[in-house]
Motif scaffolding. Structure first.
Motif, PDB file in Angstrom:
ATOM      1  N   LEU A  40      -5.964   5.850  -8.703  1.00 11.62           N
ATOM      2  CA  LEU A  40      -5.357   5.205  -7.558  1.00 11.62           C
ATOM      3  C   LEU A  40      -5.515   4.358  -6.302  1.00 11.62           C
ATOM      4  O   LEU A  40      -6.025   4.074  -5.693  1.00 11.62           O
ATOM      5  CB  LEU A  40      -4.544   6.407  -7.284  1.00 11.62           C
ATOM      6  CG  LEU A  40      -3.065   5.810  -5.988  1.00 11.62           C
ATOM      7  CD1 LEU A  40      -2.210   5.087  -6.327  1.00 11.62           C
ATOM      8  CD2 LEU A  40      -3.159   7.436  -5.690  1.00 11.62           C
ATOM      9  N   PHE A  41      -6.893   5.861  -5.689  1.00 18.06           N
ATOM     10  CA  PHE A  41      -7.570   6.109  -4.826  1.00 18.06           C
ATOM     11  C   PHE A  41      -8.171   3.863  -5.267  1.00 18.06           C
ATOM     12  O   PHE A  41      -8.239   3.293  -3.390  1.00 18.06           O
ATOM     13  CB  PHE A  41      -9.189   6.624  -5.137  1.00 18.06           C
ATOM     14  CG  PHE A  41      -9.550   7.320  -3.863  1.00 18.06           C
ATOM     15  CD1 PHE A  41      -9.507   8.245  -2.746  1.00 18.06           C
ATOM     16  CD2 PHE A  41     -10.609   6.459  -3.642  1.00 18.06           C
ATOM     17  CE1 PHE A  41     -10.031   8.434  -1.893  1.00 18.06           C
ATOM     18  CE2 PHE A  41     -11.568   6.672  -2.479  1.00 18.06           C
ATOM     19  CZ  PHE A  41     -10.935   7.693  -1.666  1.00 18.06           C
TER      20      PHE A  41
ATOM     21  N   VAL B 170      -5.708   0.896  -4.457  1.00 14.49           N
ATOM     22  CA  VAL B 170      -5.115   1.504  -3.261  1.00 14.49           C
ATOM     23  C   VAL B 170      -6.371   1.439  -2.409  1.00 14.49           C
ATOM     24  O   VAL B 170      -5.893   0.016  -1.433  1.00 14.49           O
ATOM     25  CB  VAL B 170      -4.524   2.201  -2.646  1.00 14.49           C
ATOM     26  CG1 VAL B 170      -3.920   2.615  -0.766  1.00 14.49           C
ATOM     27  CG2 VAL B 170      -3.555   3.367  -3.107  1.00 14.49           C
ATOM     28  N   VAL B 171      -7.792   0.996  -2.443  1.00 10.66           N
ATOM     29  CA  VAL B 171      -8.649   0.807  -1.219  1.00 10.66           C
ATOM     30  C   VAL B 171      -8.939  -0.763  -2.015  1.00 10.66           C
ATOM     31  O   VAL B 171      -8.990  -0.905  -1.225  1.00 10.66           O
ATOM     32  CB  VAL B 171      -9.728   1.718  -1.729  1.00 10.66           C
ATOM     33  CG1 VAL B 171     -11.500   1.220  -0.517  1.00 10.66           C
ATOM     34  CG2 VAL B 171      -9.660   2.909  -0.621  1.00 10.66           C
TER      35      VAL B 171
ATOM     36  N   SER C 216      -5.989  -2.082  -0.216  1.00  5.28           N
ATOM     37  CA  SER C 216      -6.843  -2.688   1.498  1.00  5.28           C
ATOM     38  C   SER C 216      -8.033  -3.248   2.347  1.00  5.28           C
ATOM     39  O   SER C 216      -7.474  -4.544   2.840  1.00  5.28           O
ATOM     40  CB  SER C 216      -6.678  -0.929   2.069  1.00  5.28           C
ATOM     41  OG  SER C 216      -6.192  -0.181   1.818  1.00  5.28           O
TER      42      SER C 216
ATOM     43  N   ILE D 102       0.489  -1.288  -0.074  1.00  6.55           N
ATOM     44  CA  ILE D 102       0.019  -0.169  -0.118  1.00  6.55           C
ATOM     45  C   ILE D 102       0.848   1.699   0.025  1.00  6.55           C
ATOM     46  O   ILE D 102       0.834   2.688  -1.168  1.00  6.55           O
ATOM     47  CB  ILE D 102      -1.047   0.122   1.293  1.00  6.55           C
ATOM     48  CG1 ILE D 102      -1.650  -0.828   0.772  1.00  6.55           C
ATOM     49  CG2 ILE D 102      -1.605   1.319   1.470  1.00  6.55           C
ATOM     50  CD1 ILE D 102      -3.196  -1.473   2.073  1.00  6.55           C
TER      51      ILE D 102
END
Lengths: 292, 282
Positions: A271-272, A275-276, A279, A223
């Motif tokens: 990108l958000f 990454v989410v 995660s 991450i």
């Protein structure tokens, strides 16, 4: 009792107020704005008009965006697993030592972690300087000629990856050390009585017990490294930025150099989502493991 | 029997010594770039590209003096100090208050607040830079300390660590103090926080190091040279200095001095902070 309840509410309200104000202002609002902006053709500062999914269509066709995704993935591949493996190796070496020697050696491995990124950049730019760099001898030995690492495309990402591992590994090393300390000494004593070799002790005792820490390090690193910007930006200054473009850098370029706030918000959202997704995946994996 | 055992012992010891030796060499190699930067920073400019002796032949502090007297480094130091200290104080204070409220008090929206914190933990803040820039520009705070500090106050990890730490404290403390008529603020600042300053120091140090080192946001928010932080400023002068590596590296040494000192003085706390903040993920 009712009075008590009311005073508890009041206290809670006062205690969380600064946090709620700052989070509302600096996290919730910008997140909503980012989504809204991604549907407009707004410049960096100022209003734009609604353009529907135009930015998204453009993004999926954009070769530079694809390059940025590819470079980010390449960088992640070069750093996450190799970095974690190196960290485990170092932690194993350090954990054998005792007392002050351990503190000194750990400090030698950990100190790069606390350096500002520009300092890391200045140091390595100097170390690899094509004329005077300390490392040019070694580079010449590998490549057969002096190489300007930061101006040579095939060398660039691996170079940044090596430096990133050197720079950020302190965190993983500490996690592994903490994990190794939690392994009961009796297990090793028992293994030693059974005549186990060093290698057997590692594969049968250490490795299975350190695996959860390994998963943790891998996901933290993944991450973290998906958000790479600083090093790539610094080392590529004056160089061919398109060829070494990564996602955060593309967000920056579109917003601050091309003045395309709307399109940069679209990339930011991509990108958000990436990454989410990772995660959440990590969260699920850890939960599955926890349930077993 | 005894003989085989002693030879085996000796062989193990030899392996151990070899491993220790390898560790020492690896550590020296790992640390070398930092050492080399320090060594170069005390060489005269004409020597940086000639003198490759491990120990500088004729050490000098002229580069440091040059940096302090003629560059903007003193300004940058001041800016970094103001920014890093403000971020540390506000983040730690705010996180302790919020962590306490979520852990010990019942209020509507508590669950929602907790979920928001967990969410912000997963969200890449660097994706929000454009919107942060728009907001900070909108309230005319670009090139001010407040503008640099504000977006850096998002620190879910510290809140989560505090919440979990307060969760772990025995309920009796709180009950006894409430019986004595303590208010919630007294409970937090006289009882819960002082019970373990260690956690607070650990979080403060790691927040300070993070704030001092942050690059991307200060780089965007402070474009006026006088408002830059050390980390950003060093990158800005890079080209101006050209091949004056002695000057450049002495600047780098100065830039990392506060964080290096913070680490060397509080080694155990830094270690504790990292294991604490990782613990919440596992």
């Amino acid at each position: 009792m009712l009075r008590n309840r009311r005073s508890e509410l009041l206290a809670a309200f006062v205690l969380i107020l600064p946090f709620v104000v700052i989070y509302g202002w600096m996290f919730v609002y910008p997140t909503i704005q980012m989504v809204r902006l991604s549907f407009t053709d707004a410049p960096l500062i100022g209003e734009g008009k609604y353009v529907g999914f135009k930015n998204y269509v453009r993004m999926f066709k954009d070769p530079v965006f694809r390059k940025a995704v590819w470079n980010t993935a390449y960088f992640v591949a070069l750093t996450v697993v190799p970095g974690t493996a190196v960290a485990l190796l170092i932690a194993l070496m350090v954990s054998r030592l005792k007392g002050w020697l351990q503190s000194v050696i750990l400090a030698a491995f950990f100190l790069p972690y606390i350096l500002p990124v520009t300092v890391v950049y200045v140091i390595w730019d100097w170390m690899t300087n094509v004329q005077f760099g300390m490392l040019q001898g070694a580079i010449e030995w590998v490549a057969g000629r002096p190489v300007n690492v930061w101006r040579t495309i095939p060398w660039f990402m691996p170079g940044v990856a090596v430096i990133t591992i050197w720079w950020t590994n302190g965190f993983s090393i500490l996690l592994f050390l903490a994990g190794l300390r939690n392994i009961p000494a009796e297990l090793y004593e028992a293994a030693q009585l059974d005549g186990a070799t060093r290698w057997q002790m590692f594969t049968r005792v250490t490795w299975p017990l350190i695996w959860p820490v390994t998963v943790l390090c891998l996901t933290i690193q993944l991450i973290l490294q998906l958000k790479i910007f600083d090093q790539v930006y610094l080392f590529a200054v004056g160089g061919r930025t398109q060829a070494t473009m990564v996602l955060v850098q593309y967000i920056y370029e579109q917003a601050f150099q091309k003045n395309a706030g709307g399109y940069s918000a679209t990339i930011a959202l991509a990108l958000f989502v990436i990454v989410v997704t990772f995660s959440v995946l990590q969260f699920q994996i850890l939960r599955i493991r926890g349930q077993r | 029997m005894s003989e085989t055992r002693s030879t085996q012992h000796r062989r193990l010891d030899a392996g151990g010594v070899l491993l220790t030796l390898l560790t020492l060499i690896a550590a020296a190699v790992w640390f070398f770039p930092v050492y080399w930067a320090m060594a170069t920073s005390v060489r005269y400019d004409d020597q940086t590209v000639k003198d490759f002796a491990l120990l500088p032949q004729d050490p000098t502090f002229t580069n440091f003096l040059f940096n302090i007297q003629t560059s903007r480094l003193p300004y940058w130091y001041l800016n970094s100090t103001i920014v890093a200290v403000s971020v540390t104080v506000i983040v730690v204070f705010m996180s302790a208050c919020t962590g306490y409220a979520i852990s010990q008090l019942r209020f509507p929206g508590r669950k929602a607040l907790w979920w928001m914190i967990l969410a912000s933990f997963m969200v890449p803040i660097s994706a929000l830079i454009v919107n942060h820039f728009i907001i900070i520009a909108g309230v005319q705070l670009l090139n001010t300390h407040a503008g640099i500090v504000l977006p850096m106050l998002i620190a879910p990890v510290t809140v989560i660590v505090y919440k979990q730490f307060f969760d772990g404290l025995p309920k009796e403390f709180r009950e006894a103090a409430v019986m004595d008529g303590a208010t919630e603020f007294q409970l937090l600042f006289r009882l819960f926080l002082p019970m373990n300053w260690g956690v607070t120091t650990a979080l403060a140090i790691i927040t300070f190091i993070g704030a001092w080192n942050s690059f991307l946001w200060p780089f965007l928010a402070a474009q006026d040279e006088k408002m830059m932080t050390v980390t950003v400023g060093i990158a800005a002068v890079q080209d101006a200095f050209g091949v004056f590596y002695g000057r450049l590296l002495s600047g780098a040494v100065l830039a990392s001095l506060p964080v290096a000192l913070a680490y060397l003085l509080f080694q155990r706390r830094v270690t504790q902070a990292i294991t604490l903040s990782a613990g919440i993920k596992g």
